[in-house]
Design an enzyme around this catalytic site. Structure first.
Site, PDB file in Angstrom:
ATOM      1  N   LYS A  56      50.439 155.273  75.439  1.00  0.00           N
ATOM      2  CA  LYS A  56      49.426 154.829  76.402  1.00  0.00           C
ATOM      3  C   LYS A  56      49.666 153.361  76.787  1.00  0.00           C
ATOM      4  O   LYS A  56      49.481 152.979  77.943  1.00  0.00           O
ATOM      5  CB  LYS A  56      48.040 155.021  75.811  1.00  0.00           C
ATOM      6  N   GLY A  59      37.864 167.786  62.360  1.00  0.00           N
ATOM      7  CA  GLY A  59      38.586 168.025  63.614  1.00  0.00           C
ATOM      8  C   GLY A  59      38.854 166.760  64.415  1.00  0.00           C
ATOM      9  O   GLY A  59      39.327 166.833  65.551  1.00  0.00           O
ATOM     10  N   GLY A  99      41.805 159.158  78.077  1.00  0.00           N
ATOM     11  CA  GLY A  99      41.028 160.364  78.389  1.00  0.00           C
ATOM     12  C   GLY A  99      40.123 160.252  79.592  1.00  0.00           C
ATOM     13  O   GLY A  99      40.573 160.111  80.728  1.00  0.00           O
ATOM     14  N   ILE A 142      38.094 157.930  80.474  1.00  0.00           N
ATOM     15  CA  ILE A 142      37.790 156.587  80.990  1.00  0.00           C
ATOM     16  C   ILE A 142      38.633 156.292  82.236  1.00  0.00           C
ATOM     17  O   ILE A 142      39.855 156.371  82.184  1.00  0.00           O
ATOM     18  CB  ILE A 142      38.097 155.503  79.921  1.00  0.00           C
ATOM     19  N   LYS A 182      50.660 162.057  78.474  1.00  0.00           N
ATOM     20  CA  LYS A 182      51.123 160.678  78.183  1.00  0.00           C
ATOM     21  C   LYS A 182      52.511 160.659  77.567  1.00  0.00           C
ATOM     22  O   LYS A 182      53.325 159.796  77.860  1.00  0.00           O
ATOM     23  CB  LYS A 182      50.136 159.960  77.261  1.00  0.00           C
ATOM     24  N   GLY A 231      38.800 164.885  74.279  1.00  0.00           N
ATOM     25  CA  GLY A 231      37.815 165.971  74.389  1.00  0.00           C
ATOM     26  C   GLY A 231      38.138 166.788  75.615  1.00  0.00           C
ATOM     27  O   GLY A 231      38.460 166.214  76.665  1.00  0.00           O
ATOM     28  N   ASP A 267      50.892 157.615  69.537  1.00  0.00           N
ATOM     29  CA  ASP A 267      50.056 157.984  70.686  1.00  0.00           C
ATOM     30  C   ASP A 267      49.605 156.719  71.432  1.00  0.00           C
ATOM     31  O   ASP A 267      49.693 156.646  72.666  1.00  0.00           O
ATOM     32  CB  ASP A 267      48.848 158.780  70.159  1.00  0.00           C
ATOM     33  N   VAL A 288      41.966 171.222  77.453  1.00  0.00           N
ATOM     34  CA  VAL A 288      41.666 170.576  78.740  1.00  0.00           C
ATOM     35  C   VAL A 288      41.775 171.568  79.898  1.00  0.00           C
ATOM     36  O   VAL A 288      40.875 171.678  80.732  1.00  0.00           O
ATOM     37  CB  VAL A 288      42.610 169.368  78.989  1.00  0.00           C
TER      38      VAL A 288
END
Ligand code: NAP
Length: 441
Positions: free
Chosen positions: A206, A188, A135, A137, A106, A311, A202, A17
């Protein structure tokens, strides 16, 4: 060209990122200046290894391993290192030095959010974290600003791309979990150690962030009920499909009102588990590694936010949106965005949650078994909505095995789990194949 004031921006981390954020900051300087009302000068990039290869070509002289010196004198600090430390210390340092902070972390916010928001409050600084949940959004800003005058009743989110990719391929190809996971790792989509994704950690982080914001309540991570998807197999997906459902790992954040006087009049529940979603629900059409957050608000009704949940460059877009907001705040001054915990609603344990269930049992195909099962459910205050029975013939001619799929009306989780335990011990049930919650109908 407008003569803007210059703000000093420190970037901590230049991985997937961070390198994209740096590239965009350098490439789109003029456009960002017009949007932010200030020129954003990338003062430096702190990393562990200044010579490591980067996804984006960046000037070598910007790199340093000394994050703390870079923070001093910065107006905006962008934390994209990930992990708890040194990210926590760096953010606290940045806030106490008068900088506004942008982060996508997060894990850190779900664990140390209260401490970080308090520190920001004390100095009138702001912490922006649009990229920390789902991400690219935009969901943090809608919850914080656009819906500020409304009351959120419920959020149902597909907030982990890896698990959605796995469940989606299991659903479309009839493949088994281990097979798709191995493929996802090769492509990946999943990490070598997939625990954080497939066990729901994860998604739980969130969920804690979204619930805190939506319900103005501090939601510690250990109050989030969490189940992963490792027990979801091809047979379960097939039986869900047969019943008109798709299995999704959902983060559910819910406001629960109770007029009975038995519990608090208003409370919340925050939970992550694989659930059956009707194929007609908008969340059922979220395919691949995409994310979506479905929000039900009192006045606005149902809203869905959909897109890439991860991403490098996609997440960088959300980070830069925050950088522009931080720059505007830095210039205008005044109170920061702040994190409100004014409601501080009680958080109910999973046993106090009410939802619908689908229970799949294997029983011996004998007279009276169904009546016994129905009796145990009724004694346990679990009311049956639908029953479907399929007989699997015994090749030796003995009594076959029958598979019973029971759809329930809404029941209390505690009643349901006690009842399932009673069914398992009843002598008529050979195997409890699965118990899944039904959400979104
Ligand atoms: P990443 O690729 O692992 O990059 C981490 C970067 O931080 C690297 O440049 C690393 O330096 C640097 N770093 C790590 N520890 C450091 C330390 N102690 N001191 C200085 N620099 C340090 O991580 P990422 O995928 O970009 O993720 C960054 C953050 O964004 C995380 O909080 C993550 O949860 C969040 N996020 C990521 C995505 C995504 O799609 N990747 C999506 C949403 C949110 P070196 O390069 O020198 O090792």
């Amino acid at each position: 060209m407008t003569d803007y004031r210059t703000l000093r921006v420190a970037l901590l981390g230049a991985g997937a990122v961070g390198s994209q954020v740096a590239g965009l900051l350098l490439r789109h300087g003029d456009e960002l200046a017009d949007r932010a009302g200030a020129r954003l000068e990338l003062a430096g990039i702190a990393v562990r290894d200044v010579d490591a290869p980067r996804d984006v070509d960046l000037p070598r002289e910007l790199f340093t391993t000394d994050a703390e010196s870079l923070i001093v004198g910065s107006d905006i600090v962008i934390e994209l290192m990930g992990g708890l430390e040194p990210a926590r210390t760096s953010i606290l340092h940045a806030l106490s030095s008068g900088a506004d902070v942008v982060t996508a972390n997060k894990a850190l916010l779900a664990t140390h959010g209260a401490e970080i928001y308090d520190a920001a409050d004390q100095v009138g600084a702001s912490v922006y974290y649009e990229a920390a949940a789902a991400g690219a959004i935009p969901i943090i800003r809608p919850l914080r600003d656009s819906l500020a005058g409304d009351r959120v009743r419920r959020i149902m989110g597909i907030v982990n791309g890896t698990t959605n990719y796995i469940l989606d391929r299991m659903d479309t190809e009839g493949a088994d979990f281990a097979e798709v996971l191995a493929d996802a790792q090769r492509l990946g989509y999943a990490e070598a150690d997939p625990t954080a994704d497939v066990e729901g950690y994860d998604a739980a982080q969130k969920a804690a962030i979204l619930a805190s914001l939506a319900f103005h309540t501090s939601v510690p991570l250990d109050t989030v009920h969490r189940e992963g998807i490792t027990s979801v197999d091809a047979a379960l997906i097939e039986s869900a499909r047969h019943a008109g459902y798709v299995v999704k790992l959902l983060a559910v954040c819910e406001r629960i009102e109770d007029a009975s006087g038995a519990g608090p009049a208003e409370a919340i529940s925050v939970r992550v588990y694989p659930a059956l979603v009707p194929r007609t629900h908008p969340l059922a059409s979220v395919h691949g590694a995409n994310n979506a957050v479905f929000v039900e608000a009192e006045a606005a009704g149902s809203l869905m936010f959909y897109g890439a949940g991860a991403g490098g460059v996609q997440t960088a877009s959300a980070v830069l949106g925050d950088v522009v907001s931080a720059a505007r705040h830095h210039i205008a001054g005044g109170v920061g965005v702040g994190e409100s915990t004014r409601a501080n609603l009680p958080i109910l344990p999973i046993g106090r949650v009410t939802t619908r269930y689908q229970i799949t049992l294997e029983v011996s195909d004998e007279t009276g078994v169904l009546a016994t099962v129905a009796g145990i459910l009724s004694e346990g205050r679990v009311s049956i909505a639908t029953v479907e029975q399929t007989v699997v013939a015994d090749p030796d001619g003995g009594p076959g095995i029958a598979r019973i799929v029971i759809g329930t009306h809404k029941a209390l989780e505690q009643d349901l789990s006690d009842t399932v335990a009673r069914l398992a011990a009843s002598g008529v049930v050979e195997r409890v194949v699965s118990v899944l919650r039904v959400e979104g109908d």
